[in-house]
Structures are given as structure tokens and as C-alpha cells.
Design a protein around this motif. Structure first.
Motif, PDB file in Angstrom:
ATOM      1  N   ALA A   1      17.400  -6.356  -5.084  1.00 25.61           N
ATOM      2  CA  ALA A   1      16.534  -6.759  -6.646  1.00 25.61           C
ATOM      3  C   ALA A   1      17.114  -5.624  -7.681  1.00 25.61           C
ATOM      4  N   ASP A   2      17.561  -4.252  -7.584  1.00 32.66           N
ATOM      5  CA  ASP A   2      17.574  -3.178  -8.771  1.00 32.66           C
ATOM      6  C   ASP A   2      19.329  -3.920  -8.596  1.00 32.66           C
ATOM      7  N   GLY A   3      20.603  -4.399  -8.156  1.00 38.59           N
ATOM      8  CA  GLY A   3      22.056  -4.427  -8.154  1.00 38.59           C
ATOM      9  C   GLY A   3      22.911  -3.456  -7.069  1.00 38.59           C
ATOM     10  N   GLN A   4      21.744  -3.185  -5.966  1.00 42.79           N
ATOM     11  CA  GLN A   4      22.999  -2.447  -5.353  1.00 42.79           C
ATOM     12  C   GLN A   4      23.216  -3.712  -4.617  1.00 42.79           C
ATOM     13  N   SER A   5      24.469  -3.284  -4.199  1.00 44.11           N
ATOM     14  CA  SER A   5      25.374  -3.751  -3.527  1.00 44.11           C
ATOM     15  C   SER A   5      25.875  -3.365  -2.173  1.00 44.11           C
ATOM     16  N   PHE A   6      25.926  -4.405  -0.734  1.00 43.19           N
ATOM     17  CA  PHE A   6      26.310  -2.924   0.804  1.00 43.19           C
ATOM     18  C   PHE A   6      26.918  -3.971   1.627  1.00 43.19           C
ATOM     19  N   THR A   7      27.458  -3.077   2.296  1.00 41.48           N
ATOM     20  CA  THR A   7      28.227  -4.466   3.137  1.00 41.48           C
ATOM     21  C   THR A   7      27.744  -4.243   4.675  1.00 41.48           C
ATOM     22  N   ASP A   8      27.327  -5.470   5.537  1.00 39.87           N
ATOM     23  CA  ASP A   8      26.700  -5.707   6.313  1.00 39.87           C
ATOM     24  C   ASP A   8      27.568  -5.817   7.179  1.00 39.87           C
ATOM     25  N   LEU A   9      27.260  -4.432   8.347  1.00 47.19           N
ATOM     26  CA  LEU A   9      28.386  -4.580   9.837  1.00 47.19           C
ATOM     27  C   LEU A   9      27.359  -4.878  10.696  1.00 47.19           C
ATOM     28  N   SER A  10      26.122  -5.480  10.458  1.00 47.08           N
ATOM     29  CA  SER A  10      25.249  -6.536  11.322  1.00 47.08           C
ATOM     30  C   SER A  10      24.947  -7.927  11.219  1.00 47.08           C
ATOM     31  N   SER A  11      25.696  -8.702  10.245  1.00 52.74           N
ATOM     32  CA  SER A  11      25.271  -9.880  10.005  1.00 52.74           C
ATOM     33  C   SER A  11      23.787  -9.756  10.268  1.00 52.74           C
ATOM     34  N   GLN A  12      23.403  -9.329   9.414  1.00 55.98           N
ATOM     35  CA  GLN A  12      21.903  -9.751   8.961  1.00 55.98           C
ATOM     36  C   GLN A  12      21.239 -10.143  10.385  1.00 55.98           C
ATOM     37  N   THR A  13      20.637  -9.238  10.981  1.00 55.83           N
ATOM     38  CA  THR A  13      20.052  -9.784  12.889  1.00 55.83           C
ATOM     39  C   THR A  13      20.603 -10.195  13.388  1.00 55.83           C
ATOM     40  N   LEU A  14      22.095 -10.516  12.855  1.00 52.64           N
ATOM     41  CA  LEU A  14      23.397 -10.758  14.392  1.00 52.64           C
ATOM     42  C   LEU A  14      23.376 -12.478  14.665  1.00 52.64           C
ATOM     43  N   ASN A  15      23.061 -12.988  13.001  1.00 52.92           N
ATOM     44  CA  ASN A  15      23.484 -14.767  13.485  1.00 52.92           C
ATOM     45  C   ASN A  15      24.406 -15.098  12.354  1.00 52.92           C
ATOM     46  N   LEU A  16      24.899 -14.280  11.142  1.00 53.85           N
ATOM     47  CA  LEU A  16      25.863 -14.453  10.236  1.00 53.85           C
ATOM     48  C   LEU A  16      27.824 -14.646  10.405  1.00 53.85           C
ATOM     49  N   LEU A  17      28.072 -15.500  11.328  1.00 59.62           N
ATOM     50  CA  LEU A  17      28.736 -15.663  11.809  1.00 59.62           C
ATOM     51  C   LEU A  17      29.926 -15.426  11.049  1.00 59.62           C
TER      52      LEU A  17
ATOM     53  N   HIS B   1      11.898  -0.797   1.004  1.00 55.99           N
ATOM     54  CA  HIS B   1      12.366  -0.180  -0.538  1.00 55.99           C
ATOM     55  C   HIS B   1      12.889  -0.946  -0.777  1.00 55.99           C
ATOM     56  N   LEU B   2      13.751  -1.651  -0.266  1.00 51.08           N
ATOM     57  CA  LEU B   2      14.691  -2.311  -0.787  1.00 51.08           C
ATOM     58  C   LEU B   2      14.557  -4.646  -1.043  1.00 51.08           C
ATOM     59  N   SER B   3      14.581  -5.072  -1.099  1.00 49.52           N
ATOM     60  CA  SER B   3      14.619  -5.961  -1.587  1.00 49.52           C
ATOM     61  C   SER B   3      15.570  -7.213  -1.837  1.00 49.52           C
ATOM     62  N   VAL B   4      16.172  -7.774  -0.529  1.00 53.08           N
ATOM     63  CA  VAL B   4      17.597  -8.695  -0.956  1.00 53.08           C
ATOM     64  C   VAL B   4      17.086  -9.792  -1.647  1.00 53.08           C
ATOM     65  N   THR B   5      18.418 -10.924  -2.761  1.00 53.61           N
ATOM     66  CA  THR B   5      17.761 -11.350  -3.297  1.00 53.61           C
ATOM     67  C   THR B   5      19.293 -12.194  -3.707  1.00 53.61           C
ATOM     68  N   GLY B   6      20.927 -11.683  -2.773  1.00 49.86           N
ATOM     69  CA  GLY B   6      21.948 -12.304  -2.925  1.00 49.86           C
ATOM     70  C   GLY B   6      22.428 -12.105  -1.966  1.00 49.86           C
ATOM     71  N   GLY B   7      23.306 -12.918  -2.019  1.00 49.66           N
ATOM     72  CA  GLY B   7      24.808 -11.970  -0.603  1.00 49.66           C
ATOM     73  C   GLY B   7      26.319 -13.036  -1.006  1.00 49.66           C
ATOM     74  N   ALA B   8      27.445 -12.608  -0.500  1.00 51.40           N
ATOM     75  CA  ALA B   8      28.211 -13.675  -0.986  1.00 51.40           C
ATOM     76  C   ALA B   8      29.346 -12.612   0.879  1.00 51.40           C
ATOM     77  N   GLY B   9      29.499 -13.941   1.329  1.00 52.52           N
ATOM     78  CA  GLY B   9      30.487 -12.853   2.417  1.00 52.52           C
ATOM     79  C   GLY B   9      29.951 -12.426   2.899  1.00 52.52           C
ATOM     80  N   ALA B  10      30.403 -10.696   3.299  1.00 50.44           N
ATOM     81  CA  ALA B  10      29.738  -9.275   4.376  1.00 50.44           C
ATOM     82  C   ALA B  10      28.849  -8.671   3.266  1.00 50.44           C
ATOM     83  N   VAL B  11      28.874  -9.101   2.591  1.00 51.41           N
ATOM     84  CA  VAL B  11      28.257  -8.218   1.307  1.00 51.41           C
ATOM     85  C   VAL B  11      27.211  -8.623   0.697  1.00 51.41           C
ATOM     86  N   PHE B  12      25.428  -8.181   0.975  1.00 54.03           N
ATOM     87  CA  PHE B  12      24.709  -9.048   0.617  1.00 54.03           C
ATOM     88  C   PHE B  12      23.893  -7.622  -1.295  1.00 54.03           C
ATOM     89  N   ARG B  13      23.475  -8.643  -1.646  1.00 56.75           N
ATOM     90  CA  ARG B  13      22.759  -7.478  -2.983  1.00 56.75           C
ATOM     91  C   ARG B  13      21.121  -7.714  -2.639  1.00 56.75           C
TER      92      ARG B  13
END
Length: 428
Positions: free
Chosen positions: A36-52, A22-34
Motif C-alpha cells: 500500500a505504501d508503494g514498495q515493490s518486492f521480489t517474491d522468492l516464496s511465490s506467496q505461500t508457495l502456490n503461485l506457479l 506492517h506490510l499491506s499487499v495491494t497488488g502484483g504482477a509476475g514475480a513482484v508484489f506491491r
């Protein structure tokens, strides 16, 4: 209608359909990703654990853009000064006895296989000793070697591997010291090394084991286990391979081999080594540098864009300011989490934690025992609805924030996670 006719009813194959559909990721900056519907999320899992260093780090991004503007691809027939320059940056962060580097790979599965091939050629033996619960990747050989879940025998037909496994090196019981537990102190592995030393090509271990929820074991038991195994490997001449795909850059001293003073014969690196770009590296001793062209070098392995990202990532890791940031984030996790069922700093005995550096398991408890995976998945879903992404691993939530997360954002995200745990346990 398209220019070539009606659109075909295509779909993503079954194994690549999104789990959070139900979520379509369209962008991100630092520890936050966005999304398609404009929501922002804090990423505690670094997107599959690889975004150092998080999404779109300017230093990494600039290095990649500069590279692709200069050249798109270098054939293996030619020398690449940029490869050597990047490897010098990487080598400075690793134990200094590792002098041979294969970076012509794109993922950790290939790097694991490279290390195993090298060990087999060096020893003339075939057997690999590893442990239950280890996750090593998704190629045919990696699936054979891993101990994660039930082996999918239907897709392994016609292929075999000489592999033996010791028990999962984690015990959920708190009524004894891990140093006295043969599962956690390495005793089972030591017995297997002694028994099979004449047929073992290598011992292959992951010092963190995120996928199985171990996260380094309780009370630092994985350090004890690995030190004992390393000593046994030296005594018997069996090569030790450490898979540090998950740990490189997220732990003190860059690797746990370096932090714990170990001298593995080969070190497998992936995920964060190039800041999220596809790259894997097998670093080994000169004695294991024995593969020839066509045996573990892939067309797009060591792609110039990924190598540029690795050089930039290693440069950031060497920056004193980044080391200070790492120390601050580690302090936040230390202060916010507590081990062994004593609860969190907020006084709740509903969790216990383990891990090291920026890699932590937050184990959810019900009546002092590990919670059911279904409850933990519900906690993860509740966190997502509250704007925090954290992945579940059995009874654990896996915390692996990127090194660029602001400390206050990390504190806020951890509070959201604890509130979600409390709500699920209370049935709210």
C-alpha cells in the motif's frame, strides 16, 4: 459512523492475523508484489508457495474472467464438459497409470483425506504409515496424520486416527553417504511396512517436505527412499500415496513421481495446480476409485473459475517455451547455489543447499552447523527490508520462485539473500 450505526471494534481472529503486519499487499504482477505504501518486492516464496506462474498471469487471468462471465457455478447434479477438458490437460502431465480424478476439493488437506479414505475402503484396513515432520494440512484428520510440530491435543479431543510414523528422513551430518543412513535410505519405513503390512491402509509421503526444511533430502536421498518404499508397497500390496501439492509444476517432468519413475496408487495435488486459485485434486488408480457422493466432494470444490485456472495452468506447463524458461531458471539456481557446505558460487562457506528444479533450501551455517532459527528469521527480515521476500524454515530459507521470474531478477534476488546472510553472520 456507518449507515447502520457505529462501527463495531472487530478484528482478525488470532490465527489469521498477518505475520508481516506492517506490510499491506495491494497488488502484483509476475514475480513482484506491491504494498500500500508503494514498495515493490521480489517474491522468492511465490506467496505461500502456490503461485506457479506468479501474480495475475494474463493467460490464467483471461481464462478465469471468461469463465465467470459465462457462468458462476455448476451444481454437481450436472455434467461439465469444461471439467473433463481440464482433466485431460492435467492427465497428460501425470503418470499414465493414474486414471481416476477427484477435483471437487479446494485445498490439499481435503485431497489428502480423500486419498486416505479411498485406501481404507480399498484395503479394509485403517492404519496410515507416514513420517515425522510431514505437513498435511489443518483439518482434524490431516492434523492427526501429520508429523509436523507437537500435536495440538486440546483441539483433537474426542477424535482419533490410526497412524504410525517413521523418523524424519533427513540427517544433518555430512560424514556419511545417505544411502548408508537408515533414516535417509528408507530402512525405517521398510521395517514398518514389513511389520504392519496386514493392518496398513496406505503409506503416505511427501517427497519434498518443505515445512520441515528437508526439501527432498541431501544428495537426492528422498528419491532413493521413495523408490525403496514403492517397491515394498508393490510387494506387500499396501497402497502408496504421494502428496505432491508442493512439487507439481516446480520440478522436472511436472511431478517427482513422474521424474523418478514411481507408480503411486494416489497422487495428491494442490497449491500450484490452478495457478493460485483454490483447487485440489486426488488422482488415483481405478482400483482406488471407490468413494460415493457425499464422501469427498465439497460444494465449492472444483469451482468453475478454479477449473478454468487449472486448464490454463496445465496448458502453460505443456508449452515448449515455458519448459525452456523452467530450464533456464533451474540453471540459475544450480550455478548460484552449491551443496554440502562448499559454499556458493561466490566462494562463501556460509550456506549449503539441496532441492530439485525450482524448489531449493538454502541452509544457513554457523561454524559448519545449521544456524539457529532465530538467526534465519533475522536474515528473512533483512531481505524483506531490501525488497526480497523469502520465507524461513528452521535453519533454511525456502527458495521457490515462480516460473515467470526473469533470470536476471532471480540472480539479483539470490545475491541480496547471500548479502543478508553475510551481514547477519558478521553482526552488521
Amino acid at each position: 459512523m456507518t449507515a447502520t450505526g457505529p462501527a463495531r471494534p472487530i478484528r482478525l481472529s488470532a490465527n489469521t492475523r498477518p505475520r508481516r503486519g506492517h506490510l499491506s499487499v495491494t497488488g502484483g504482477a509476475g514475480a513482484v508484489f506491491r504494498t500500500a505504501d508503494g514498495q515493490s518486492f521480489t517474491d522468492l516464496s511465490s506467496q505461500t508457495l502456490n503461485l506457479l506462474f506468479g501474480q495475475a498471469h494474463p493467460v490464467v487471468t483471461e481464462a478465469v474472467v471468461d469463465q465467470v462471465r459465462t457462468a458462476t457455478f455448476f451444481d454437481q447434479d450436472f455434467d461439465s464438459p469444461s471439467d473433463l477438458a481440464a482433466l485431460h490437460r492435467l492427465a497428460a502431465l501425470l503418470p499414465d497409470h493414474l486414471l481416476a480424478f477427484n477435483l471437487r476439493m479446494s485445498n490439499g488437506s481435503d485431497a489428502v483425506e480423500s486419498a486416505v479414505k479411498q485406501a481404507r475402503r480399498a484395503t479394509g484396513r485403517s492404519r496410515v504409515l507416514t513420517v515425522d515432520g510431514i505437513y498435511l494440512g489443518q483439518t482434524t484428520q490431516a492434523i492427526h496424520l501429520r508429523g509436523w510440530g507437537e500435536p495440538p491435543t486440546d483441539i483433537l479431543r474426542g477424535s482419533t486416527e490410526d497412524v504410525v510414523r517413521a523418523p524424519l528422513p533427513y540427517c544433518a551430518e555430512d560424514d556419511h553417504d545417505p544411502a548408508d543412513c537408515p533414516v535417509e535410505n528408507g530402512e525405517h519405513l521398510l521395517r514398518a511396512i514389513e511389520r504392519d503390512q496386514d493392518v496398513l491402509a496406505c503409506v503416505l509421503l511427501d517427497p519434498i517436505m518443505i515445512s520441515s526444511g528437508v526439501f527432498g533430502g541431501r544428495h537426492g536421498s528422498m528419491a532413493l527412499l521413495l523408490r525403496r518404499v514403492a517397491e515394498a508397497c508393490r510387494a506387500t500390496g499396501v497402497p502408496l500415496v504421494m502428496d505432491e501439492c508442493q512439487t507439481f509444476g516446480w520440478v522436472p517432468d511436472h511431478t517427482l513421481a513422474g521424474h523418478w519413475g514411481l507408480r503411486p496408487d494416489a497422487l495428491v495435488l494442490g497449491k500450484g495446480v490452478a495457478g493460485g486459485f483454490p483447487l485440489a485434486v486426488c488422482a488415483s488408480t481405478p482400483e482406488l476409485d471407490n468413494l460415493q457422493w457425499g464422501e469427498a466432494d465439497y460444494t465449492h470444490g472444483g469451482h468453475p473459475a478454479s477449473v478454468a485456472a487449472m486448464a490454463a495452468t496445465c496448458g502453460l506447463l505443456a508449452d515448449p517455451a515455458e519448459r525452456d524458461r523452467f530450464a533456464e531458471l533451474t540453471r540459475v539456481l544450480d550455478e548460484s547455489l552449491a551443496e554440502d557446505g562448499r559454499g556458493t558460487a561466490r566462494g562463501r562457506a556460509t550456506t549449503r543447499s539441496r532441492g530439485i528444479g525450482l524448489i531449493r533450501a538454502l541452509e544457513v551455517l554457523t561454524d559448519g552447523r545449521p544456524a539457529a532459527p532465530e538467526l534465519v528469521r533475522a536474515v528473512s527480515d533483512r531481505c524483506l527490508r531490501q525488497g526480497v521476500y523469502v520465507r524461513p524454515y528452521g535453519s533454511n530459507l525456502g527458495l521457490k520462485p515462480s516460473r515467470v521470474m526473469p533470470p536476471e531478477l532471480l540472480k539479483s534476488a539470490l545475491a541480496t539473500v547471500q548479502d543478508a546472510i553475510d551481514a547477519e553472520l558478521a553482526g552488521v
